[in-house]
Write an enzyme that holds these catalytic residues in place. Structure first.
Site, mmCIF file in Angstrom:
data_model
loop_
_atom_site.group_PDB
_atom_site.id
_atom_site.type_symbol
_atom_site.label_atom_id
_atom_site.label_comp_id
_atom_site.label_asym_id
_atom_site.label_seq_id
_atom_site.Cartn_x
_atom_site.Cartn_y
_atom_site.Cartn_z
ATOM 1 N N ASP A 199 -39.727 -1.899 -33.246
ATOM 2 C CA ASP A 199 -38.434 -2.510 -32.923
ATOM 3 C C ASP A 199 -38.459 -3.568 -31.830
ATOM 4 O OD1 ASP A 199 -35.706 -2.842 -33.363
ATOM 5 O OD2 ASP A 199 -35.130 -1.318 -31.923
ATOM 6 N N HIS A 201 -37.354 -0.694 -24.914
ATOM 7 C CA HIS A 201 -37.074 -2.064 -25.361
ATOM 8 C C HIS A 201 -35.587 -2.398 -25.416
ATOM 9 C CE1 HIS A 201 -37.370 0.383 -29.102
ATOM 10 N NE2 HIS A 201 -36.335 -0.343 -29.477
#
Length: 987
Positions: free
Chosen positions: A177, A427
């Site tokens: 991701d 993230h």
């Protein structure tokens, strides 16, 4: 002593057994590659990988995601996912599942009874539940510092190792991701022993090219300094991001049709589903080299009701494979990334070689994910500062011994801070791509972690100094707020240096007196000056402080140790002279000369007096008008992820600056005021080889309904020819070229955003004569849009969401909630010849990452206080950085040493260096050392990785690495990090 040594060796041997695997009297479990299902060599093998992607905070906080709270924001509950998957895996031994985020699994594991733990352990031992990646989170790759990434990976990997032994050790890295991929991350994964790496996102142009050339799987050579294959990593790009193929999503959040296999039903669809799947598999296989392909069967927070997935996948496997009797050459199986990787390795083929990185990332012509390099700059700074605090906390826990954790100031711990920092690497955390309430939660966790560490630090310094006087920490010195220094007539200041070399550091303390006496640990007077506090700082601090002045002086701190300064108010002295209201022609010390344009108040040149170099240098602030999504070319607005200015020319904030000047024997300042929301101090300390630009930006005005992305731009006469350079996660430097990608012919559609790159700690421009390096105090985005120019994005305030899921604009407010956020930071500038630049900017960047910790005590030091201490017998050589000193178990310490220079980067320091571990510490006796992998979850001697061959000429094989002189004399080569578990005795 001899008896203790025997005990220590025995304990260490038991510890060694736990790290390297289960005791030998227990039958080795069949996990990992041995547990992989059989495949069909003559068929197209489709590896179905059941998985869930569980963000450690994004739209909801970590707690909300785990418990399934606030489902009005997003329906997601991680505890239910794990409950459901474990139940479904028991129903069929062929079923597989992978899990990634150790932070969530750790929570879930703690809540399980022994019966459930036994079931899960069996599933792990049989390879049916496999841990992939294994870090505490799936870290961001653009805005994280390598030291924090290594720490969070170590935390997760140790938990898995302690809990499941060798079957808990991940063999594959999995970053499905993150929004672009850093070369340094690949290097880290390779050095941790991973056999391969899979991710989902890459630039759309790059992906199109790789599909045509069958280069979606490649060999990433992730270091120019480490000899191959040390930093080589097989890398696979997944076909559907990390989602299932269209038409085959069977989660409760999906809308695809289930497989209806009752022939008596009118809507029986098995034949259609089988045919659609076969077509999908064949189409996908056209882009990959082998007869094996992978399909990710899952997505964000899926498998809360795992029965839906497995019931349909069971049918899919049965009916598709049933076509083999009719001549089909497709074989479908439950699998894992590591089993898929093993089959690719068995193919014994060659793979395209890559040596650059995967930045910037765009998913369409006008959709460059380069805004998050700067998004939430205050959180980015707090995360970086917290990393420094954590390393100090870890070091003092070791140096102070057991009393650090339970001493005169109570119980302290480093674990709370370690976990908070690990979560912050996610993230959607330090990246700045979360909702505002989630960003607040990350900051709260870091603050809580530091509160726990403060107790530990107080205890440790009490042990080392022999003084149990209470210490105070001033956490708002950047805005000149510290009640103790503002009100005390006499106090002491402790300066702890977490670096393994002495540091010289400029200290600025808020005070109300006009003259002070400062003495060092030897009682020698220290030159100091009192200067008036700037109006910008007074406005920024608001009602939080009352200081009128700042006390400025230079401190010297020993390596991995502290020193003490005594500060006393001198009575009846006149106030400091007020700043002069005009720009000086020059500021100069013995190293640098800086000139200003008297007409504008702006910088005009920078000279290095040691090397007799001089460049034209002007600096100013600009803002890009953020796209609102109503552009003719595209409806993409700027947002937390996306940077998209609606024109290529930024707006200048002011062509001139109102100025005030402060000049004395300690510091020279030009205080520049550009607008009510932008100011700066250009600062030169007497003993500094760098020029400091302290910027203050905000509240960014948006009354004109325009979102703004604010930059600081440096314009020089350096002949750059389109090239500039940025670091990768704070380590190796990569060459960048405007409007160019090394691996494909770029069609540039966004001339600004498409040239932005992450700057984690430094960037520079150069020609044959001069190099201008900018060292940052946090991760930021930047570029060189025109030759001779370098720009750093400082702040972003936007009015539209960029339609990437966060569903709110990046419009941070200040403390009062009404105005926009004000952010303050520093850029440090050095001017050097290119061939010696690294000698200056590498230690300078490390000093910004690991900053001295200041603590204060009221009144004079107690007579018996030890005023100075170093935890090292001697400073480490300049090329060596002490990356990790952390308590592992009660008699063992985790140590990481790194060579901080690239090969050929420095004539003086790009050479091998040998360090004696036994002569390292001053108050710890090292009884023995065993080398580990970088992730500290296996012994280096037992570490083996799959070999991969590049398709291009790789040159001659690397020379065999020479052996260390002895087990305690270890040699570091350029860019090498070596990890050791030390047996120690606290002397």
């Amino acid at each position: 002593m001899a008896a203790y040594q025997y005990t220590a060796v025995l304990v260490f041997s038991l510890l060694q057994a736990s790290v390297s695997g289960f005791p030998t009297n227990i039958r080795d479990p069949v996990c990992g590659y041995k547990s992989c299902p059989a495949t069909q060599p003559s068929m197209l093998n489709v590896h179905l990988v059941p998985h869930t992607h569980d963000d450690v905070g994004w739209l909801k906080t970590v707690d909300q995601y785990y418990y399934g709270d606030r489902n009005d924001i997003q329906h997601a509950g991680v505890q239910y996912i794990l409950d459901s998957v474990v139940e479904e895996l028991q129903k069929d031994p062929s079923r597989r599942f992978i899990y990634v985020e150790s932070a969530f699994f750790y929570r879930w594991w703690k809540q399980q009874n022994q019966a459930t733990r036994s079931i899960v352990t069996q599933l792990v031992n049989e390879g049916r539940l496999e841990f992939i990646n294994g870090g505490w989170c799936m870290s961001d790759e653009a805005t994280t510092h390598y030291s924090a990434v290594i720490d969070q990976m170590t935390l997760g990997l140790r938990f898995l190792n302690d809990t499941f032994g060798p079957c808990g050790r991940p063999r594959v890295a999995w970053h499905i991701d993150p929004f672009g991929h850093a070369r340094e991350h690949a290097s880290i994964f390779a050095q941790m022993g991973y056999d391969g790496f899979f991710f989902g996102r890459l630039d759309y142009q790059d992906k199109d090219r790789r599909k045509k050339t069958k280069e979606l799987e490649l060999l990433w050579r992730a270091s120019e300094s480490l000899s191959a294959p040390t930093a080589d990593l097989f890398t696979g790009i997944l076909p559907n991001g990390y989602n299932p193929p269209d038409g085959f999503c069977w989660d409760q959040s999906c809308e695809d049709a289930p497989i209806r296999d009752d022939p008596d039903l009118e809507d029986f669809n098995v034949d259609d589903m089988v045919q659609m799947f076969l077509e999908t598999a064949h189409n996908q296989s056209k882009f990959y080299k082998s007869n094996h392909i992978i399909m990710t069967m899952g997505s964000d927070f899926q498998y809360e009701n795992a029965n839906l997935w497995y019931k349909n996948m069971d049918k899919l496997i049965r009916y598709v494979n049933g076509q083999q009797a009719a001549g089909s050459r497709v074989n479908v199986l439950y699998s894992t990334p590591s089993c898929y990787l093993q089959e690719l390795h068995r193919a014994n083929t060659t793979w395209a070689l890559k040596t650059d990185d995967f930045f910037p990332y765009a998913d369409d012509a006008h959709d460059f994910w380069t805004g998050y390099f700067t998004s939430r700059p205050a959180l980015k700074r707090y995360e970086r500062l917290s990393n420094s605090h954590l390393q100090t906390c870890n070091q003092l826990e070791v140096l102070g011994g057991p009393k650090s954790r339970s001493g005169p100031f109570g119980k302290g711990d480093s674990d709370t801070m370690r976990k908070a920092m690990a979560v912050a690497q996610h993230h959607d955390a330090v990246s700045g791509t979360e909702k505002q309430h989630v960003a607040n939660d990350y900051a709260r966790r870091l603050a809580t972690g530091w509160a726990h560490c403060q107790v530990l630090v107080r205890n440790s310094l009490a042990v080392l100094s022999g003084s149990d006087a209470r210490r105070f920490f001033c956490e708002n010195l950047n805005i000149s707020v510290c009640s103790l220094t503002e009100t005390s007539k006499m106090f002491t200041m402790n300066v702890y240096n977490p670096l393994a070399r002495p540091v010289s550091w400029s200290v600025r303390l808020p005070v109300n007196g006009s003259a002070y006496s400062v003495t060092d640990a030897q009682g020698k007077p220290v030159t100091n000056e009192v200067i008036p506090l700037s109006k910008a700082t007074m406005a920024l601090r608001g009602q939080r402080g009352s200081a009128l002045n700042e006390l400025v002086f230079q401190v010297q701190a020993p390596p991995l140790g502290y020193t003490t300064y005594s500060i006393s108010l001198l009575q009846n002295r006149p106030p400091p002279p007020p700043p002069r209201p005009k720009a000086p022609l020059t500021m100069q010390n013995k190293f640098l000369k800086v000139t200003f344009d008297p007409a504008t108040g702006l910088l005009s040149s920078l000279s290095n007096l040691e090397t007799k170099q001089s460049i034209k240098l002007s600096q100013n602030f600009y803002w890009y008008n953020a796209s609102a999504g109503n552009n003719e070319e595209s409806d993409q607005p700027s947002g937390a992820y996306i940077f998209r200015p609606n024109c290529s020319t930024p707006f200048i904030i002011s062509k001139t600056a109102k100025i005030q000047t402060v000049q004395n024997g300690v510091v020279q300042e030009v205080r520049q005021w550009f607008s009510p929301w932008v100011s700066q101090v250009v600062r030169l300390y007497a003993e500094s080889r760098e020029l400091e630009l302290e910027w203050t930006v905000g509240p960014v005005p948006v009354e004109d309904a325009l979102g703004k992305e604010v930059i600081s731009r440096l314009d020089t006469d350096i002949n750059t020819s389109g090239y500039f350079y940025t670091d990768s996660n704070g380590r190796e430097v990569l060459e960048r070229r405007r409007d160019y990608r090394p691996t494909w012919d770029l069609l540039q559609s966004e001339p600004i955003a498409g040239n932005y790159y992450p700057i984690n700690s430094r960037a520079f421009i150069k020609d044959k004569e001069s190099q201008l390096t900018v060292v940052t105090d946090r991760s930021q985005g930047g570029s060189s849009i025109v030759d001779g120019s370098l720009e750093i994005m400082l702040h972003r305030r936007l009015l539209y969401d960029d339609v990437r899921g966060v569903a709110e604009p990046l419009n941070e407010t200040g403390e009062a909630g009404a105005e926009g956020l004000v952010v303050r930071g520093r850029l440090l500038l050095t001017l050097t010849p290119p061939d010696t630049a690294a000698d200056a900017h590498r230690p300078l960047a490390q000093a910004q990452v690991l900053q001295p910790l200041l603590s204060f005590q009221k009144g004079p030091a107690q007579p018996s206080t030890r005023l100075q201490f170093s935890g090292l017998q001697a400073a480490l050589p300049p090329a060596v950085h002490l990356l990790t000193v952390s308590q592992w178990d009660y008699d063992s310490v985790l140590l990481r040493l790194e060579h901080q220079y690239q090969s050929k980067e420095s004539k003086a320091f790009s050479q091998p260096v040998t360090v004696n571990l036994q002569k390292l510490f001053s108050n710890l006796e090292v009884l023995g050392a065993t080398e580990m992998s970088l992730g500290a979850n296996q012994w280096k001697s037992e570490m083996s990785r799959l070999d991969w061959r590049p398709s291009s000429d790789a040159g001659a094989p690397p020379p065999k690495r020479p052996a260390d002189p002895s087990s305690l004399d270890v040699t570091l080569h350029p860019m090498e990090i070596r990890t050791f578990l030390l047996r120690v005795w606290q002397s």
